[in-house]
Each structure stands twice: as structure tokens, then as C-alpha cells.
Scaffold this motif. Structure first.
Motif, short mmCIF file in Angstrom:
data_model
loop_
_atom_site.label_atom_id
_atom_site.label_comp_id
_atom_site.label_asym_id
_atom_site.label_seq_id
_atom_site.Cartn_x
_atom_site.Cartn_y
_atom_site.Cartn_z
N GLY A 47 79.43 52.37 65.75
CA GLY A 47 80.13 51.73 64.65
C GLY A 47 80.08 52.45 63.31
N ARG A 48 79.83 53.74 63.31
CA ARG A 48 79.73 54.45 62.04
C ARG A 48 80.89 55.38 61.73
N CYS A 49 81.72 55.72 62.72
CA CYS A 49 82.74 56.74 62.47
C CYS A 49 84.15 56.20 62.33
N GLY A 50 84.46 55.06 62.92
CA GLY A 50 85.79 54.48 62.81
C GLY A 50 86.82 55.03 63.78
N ALA A 51 86.43 55.96 64.65
CA ALA A 51 87.40 56.53 65.59
C ALA A 51 87.95 55.49 66.57
N CYS A 52 87.17 54.43 66.80
CA CYS A 52 87.58 53.40 67.77
C CYS A 52 88.17 52.16 67.09
N MET A 53 88.59 52.27 65.84
CA MET A 53 89.07 51.13 65.08
C MET A 53 90.32 50.51 65.71
N VAL A 54 90.31 49.19 65.82
CA VAL A 54 91.45 48.40 66.25
C VAL A 54 91.58 47.22 65.29
N LEU A 55 92.70 46.55 65.34
CA LEU A 55 92.86 45.33 64.56
C LEU A 55 92.61 44.13 65.46
N VAL A 56 91.76 43.23 65.01
CA VAL A 56 91.50 41.97 65.70
C VAL A 56 91.90 40.87 64.73
N ASP A 57 92.94 40.16 65.09
CA ASP A 57 93.50 39.14 64.20
C ASP A 57 93.79 39.73 62.82
N GLY A 58 94.26 40.98 62.80
CA GLY A 58 94.66 41.63 61.57
C GLY A 58 93.55 42.31 60.79
N HIS A 59 92.32 42.25 61.27
CA HIS A 59 91.18 42.84 60.58
C HIS A 59 90.68 44.06 61.34
N PRO A 60 90.37 45.17 60.65
CA PRO A 60 89.85 46.34 61.33
C PRO A 60 88.45 46.08 61.90
N VAL A 61 88.28 46.46 63.16
CA VAL A 61 87.01 46.24 63.87
C VAL A 61 86.74 47.47 64.73
#
Length: 169
Positions: A47-61
């Protein structure tokens, strides 16, 4: 050993998804391995790099930190859902390309997801708001100036459209 699965129903990139998942399956693994949505990248896995970021209910996760079953009843958007093939590039994607905001491209999907969420929440963000939105995304190639210019460009375009609409009224 007893294998247990949990029924997952959610919306993925605008389409309903019903899938049996192991309670130990991360969203990242479900997306990449099971569903072959490989735009969501594997990076640090903590959870430190953001390479796997997706939106969950419109929020980045970070998808590496979320168990798939935790998405029950939620709306998930991956980079593949940001600009389906028939629709062309999303405005932030186009601006990132035009402003030199990518190099190797590995971090780009996570950056796009984070910036899309920012622009939906705040159509004309300040530089500080943009920097804060990107604080969970690491880029080792280009730095962030091109990304900051891209957000400013999209914000200016949105502002120009809003101004023109107000003048017409």
C-alpha cells in the motif's frame, strides 16, 4: 483442508460481477489473475506505491490492501473502466500524454485513477490539492511536474466550458 468461498456481487467497470472468492483473495489478485484486468499493477504489495490503485465507490483504494470479499455490493473501477476501448482516452489520460506526465508507464494507471477521483471531487483543484491526491502514488521515472501540468490543463478546460455555459445563460 476445507476450501471456503464467499459469493461476491459488485459492479466492476460498469458491469455486474458475481464471483466466488476465497476469503484470503486480495482484490488485486482477483482483478489480475482471475479476471485478467492487468492494467492494475503489482508494485510494493503493502500500500505504499499506488501502482494497484482502483476506485471503490469513487474513492481511490490500494487493491493490494483490500480483500475481494470486502467489495461486496460496491462499485469498482479499474483503469480499464476509465476509458473503454470504444470511447478513446479520458481527458486526464490525454492531458498526461500531452504534458509528458509518463515515461515507463508502470505507475500511470494508478496515477490516472487517483487524478480521476480528484477531478470528480474537485473539478478545479489547486496545486496543493493535486499534490495531496498523488501522495499515495510513486513515480520513479518522470517526477510529478507533467502530472501537475496535466491536471491544470484539464481544470482549465473544465473551467472554460463552465464559463461559456454561464455566459450563455
Amino acid at each position: 483442508m476445507l476450501e471456503t468461498t464467499i459469493g461476491l456481487q459488485c459492479i466492476l467497470n460498469g458491469d455486474p460481477l458475481s464471483y466466488a472468492v476465497s476469503p484470503t483473495r486480495r482484490l488485486l489478485d482477483l482483478l489480475r489473475e482471475d479476471l485478467r484486468l492487468t492494467g492494475t499493477k503489482i508494485g510494493c504489495e503493502v500500500g505504499r506505491c499506488g501502482a494497484c490503485m482502483v476506485l471503490v465507490d469513487g474513492h481511490p483504494v490500494n487493491a493490494c490492501l483490500l480483500m475481494a470479499y470486502q467489495c461486496q455490493g460496491r462499485t469498482i473501477e479499474t483503469i480499464e473502466g476509465v476509458s473503454p476501448p470504444a470511447s478513446g482516452l479520458h481527458p486526464i489520460q490525454k492531458a498526461i500524454v500531452e504534458e509528458g506526465g509518463l515515461q515507463c508507464g508502470y505507475c500511470t494507471p494508478g496515477m490516472v485513477i487517483s487524478l480521476k477521483a480528484l477531478l470528480e471531487r474537485q473539478p478545479c483543484p489547486t496545486r496543493e490539492e493535486t499534490e495531496e491526491a498523488l501522495c499515495g502514488n510513486l513515480c520513479r521515472c518522470t517526477g510529478y511536474e507533467g502530472l501537475l501540468r496535466a491536471v491544470a490543463k484539464v481544470s482549465t478546460q473544465d473551467s472554460d466550458v463552465s464559463d461559456n455555459q454561464q455566459e450563455a445563460e
